[in-house]
Design a protein around this motif. Structure first.
Motif, short mmCIF file in Angstrom:
data_model
loop_
_atom_site.label_atom_id
_atom_site.label_comp_id
_atom_site.label_asym_id
_atom_site.label_seq_id
_atom_site.Cartn_x
_atom_site.Cartn_y
_atom_site.Cartn_z
N GLU A 186 0.77 -1.15 -0.19
CA GLU A 186 0.26 -0.10 0.10
C GLU A 186 0.89 1.22 -0.05
OE1 GLU A 186 -3.41 2.35 2.68
OE2 GLU A 186 -2.19 0.65 3.51
N LEU A 187 0.41 2.26 -0.82
CA LEU A 187 1.21 3.40 -0.82
C LEU A 187 0.21 4.70 -0.24
CD1 LEU A 187 3.15 3.18 -4.34
CD2 LEU A 187 4.25 2.92 -1.58
N LEU A 188 0.75 5.37 0.49
CA LEU A 188 -0.12 6.46 0.86
C LEU A 188 0.19 7.86 0.22
CD1 LEU A 188 -0.61 6.03 4.80
CD2 LEU A 188 -2.20 5.61 2.75
N ILE A 189 1.36 8.03 -0.38
CA ILE A 189 1.86 9.05 -1.25
C ILE A 189 2.56 8.51 -2.60
CG2 ILE A 189 3.33 11.07 -1.31
CD1 ILE A 189 3.16 11.38 1.71
N GLU A 190 1.87 8.93 -3.64
CA GLU A 190 2.33 8.83 -4.78
C GLU A 190 2.68 10.02 -5.65
OE1 GLU A 190 1.01 4.81 -7.01
OE2 GLU A 190 -0.73 5.34 -5.69
N VAL A 191 3.66 10.28 -5.88
CA VAL A 191 3.85 11.38 -6.84
C VAL A 191 4.92 10.86 -7.79
CG1 VAL A 191 5.32 13.73 -6.74
CG2 VAL A 191 3.96 12.99 -4.88
N ILE A 232 -0.45 12.94 -8.51
CA ILE A 232 -0.22 13.10 -7.09
C ILE A 232 -1.40 12.37 -6.55
CG2 ILE A 232 -0.22 14.89 -5.16
CD1 ILE A 232 0.27 16.96 -7.17
N ARG A 233 -1.11 11.66 -5.81
CA ARG A 233 -2.12 10.54 -5.32
C ARG A 233 -1.80 10.52 -3.75
NH1 ARG A 233 -2.32 5.59 -8.34
NH2 ARG A 233 -3.97 6.72 -9.60
N ILE A 234 -2.85 11.19 -3.12
CA ILE A 234 -2.81 10.98 -1.49
C ILE A 234 -3.87 9.94 -0.86
CG2 ILE A 234 -2.86 12.14 0.55
CD1 ILE A 234 -0.34 12.85 -0.75
N ALA A 235 -3.35 8.70 -0.32
CA ALA A 235 -4.62 7.76 0.47
C ALA A 235 -5.32 7.47 -0.61
CB ALA A 235 -4.97 8.39 1.48
N GLY A 236 -4.86 7.28 -1.74
CA GLY A 236 -5.85 6.54 -2.90
C GLY A 236 -6.34 7.58 -3.94
#
Length: 322
Positions: free
Chosen positions: A2-7, A67-71
């Motif tokens: 699981e990723l909470l931050i994806e940039v 930019i994805r934060i908590a999905g």
């Protein structure tokens, strides 16, 4: 995982200035990602993009930005993503005329917490950050370190999954910095996959060493990323410590050596970075030249590289040669 931050492939320009230029990174639960760089590198702009305060430039061909934060995609689901973010800016941004508790109540109610929810939550957070004894004190009367702890409490009141900290300990004393980082480490959780994801920018290399991973940023780009231990290993065998007298003579001698890349003063000693694979040659040469010119060597030895050494080496690589 699981990723909470994806940039990914993040770009942002202001006129002719490319503040953020192709930045990418990921942060999982339980991780602390530290972003390090000089003033103007693009750290704060990156954080503003992450929390939806500003939006990235549209990608022109090639890989799209994300930019994805908590999905949640922060360009299309900004409010949903913000609900999972706790943000602590560089400067104290709470209300100095309100008490500690009044500040927390305000931010809790703004986040939609009912009284039955915010009261116990606020007390829990204040206990956690060490401010429970100061709930009736006006925020303006707090010390700099206590203000930062109150800012952290306000960022945590709604139980975010992602915590963004923009140089959170700048200007506070060393003891408070230590306390603050103990709180951050406890928040992140002890094992990967647990806790929250923490993204922090910092000018302090000792703080960067506490992070799970570190990204070095220069001129809008993340030019190197990795675990602190792995990054330090890049300069293994290249860092020497030299003590002796007179120190100015020692410095003149080492700065003439073709294989000494930097020579920095640290109190009564010199901290040298030498070209890879040339350490023994440099040591042998200095042991001859310094006494020949009237100097004395008290100690000349290898020492473990620090993140400061990596940072300075990266800045040197980007400096114009003249």
């Amino acid at each position: 995982m699981e990723l909470l931050i994806e940039v990914r492939n993040l770009h942002r320009s202001f006129g002719e200035l490319r503040a953020v230029d192709g930045v990418s990174f990921q942060v999982a639960p339980g991780e602390i990602y530290g972003l390090v760089g000089p003033d103007g590198a693009g750290k704060t702009t990156t954080m503003r993009l992450m929390c939806g305060a500003i939006f990235p430039d549209k990608a022109s061909g090639g890989e799209k930005s994300l930019i994805r934060i908590a999905g949640y995609d922060m360009t299309r689901q900004t409010e949903e993503g913000r609900a999972h973010i706790g943000y602590l800016p560089q400067r104290f941004s709470l209300y100095e005329d309100l008490t500690v508790m009044e500040n927390l109540r305000f931010f809790a109610e703004v986040r939609g917490l009912s009284q039955s929810e915010w009261k116990p939550r606020c007390m829990e957070i204040l206990e956690f950050v060490g401010l429970a004894r100061f709930i009736q004190m006006r925020a303006g009367n707090l010390s700099g370190g206590m203000k930062q702890k109150l800012g952290l409490a306000a960022a945590l009141v709604h139980q975010p999954r992602v915590l963004l900290l923009d140089e959170p300990t700048t200007g506070v004393d060393p003891v408070t910095r230590q306390d603050f980082w103990q709180l951050i480490i406890r928040l992140a959780g002890q094992r990967a996959g647990e806790g929250i994801a923490v993204f922090v920018s910092t000018p302090y290399m000792d703080e960067a060493s506490r992070c799970t991973r570190v990204g070095f940023m220069r001129a809008g780009r993340v030019i190197l990323e990795g675990k602190p231990s792995d990054l330090r290993n890049r300069l293994a065998g290249q860092i020497l410590e030299l003590r002796g007298s007179p120190i100015q003579l020692l410095r003149r001698v080492v700065e003439r050596d073709e294989y000494v890349e930097t020579a920095l003063m640290f109190g009564d000693r010199l901290h040298l970075r030498v070209r890879q694979g040339k350490d023994q040659e440099v040591i042998a040469r200095l042991e001859r030249q310094i006494p020949a010119e009237g100097g004395e060597i008290n100690l000349l030895r290898h020492i473990p590289p620090q993140l400061e050494d990596i940072f300075i080496a990266l800045l040197d690589e980007g400096s114009p040669q003249g």
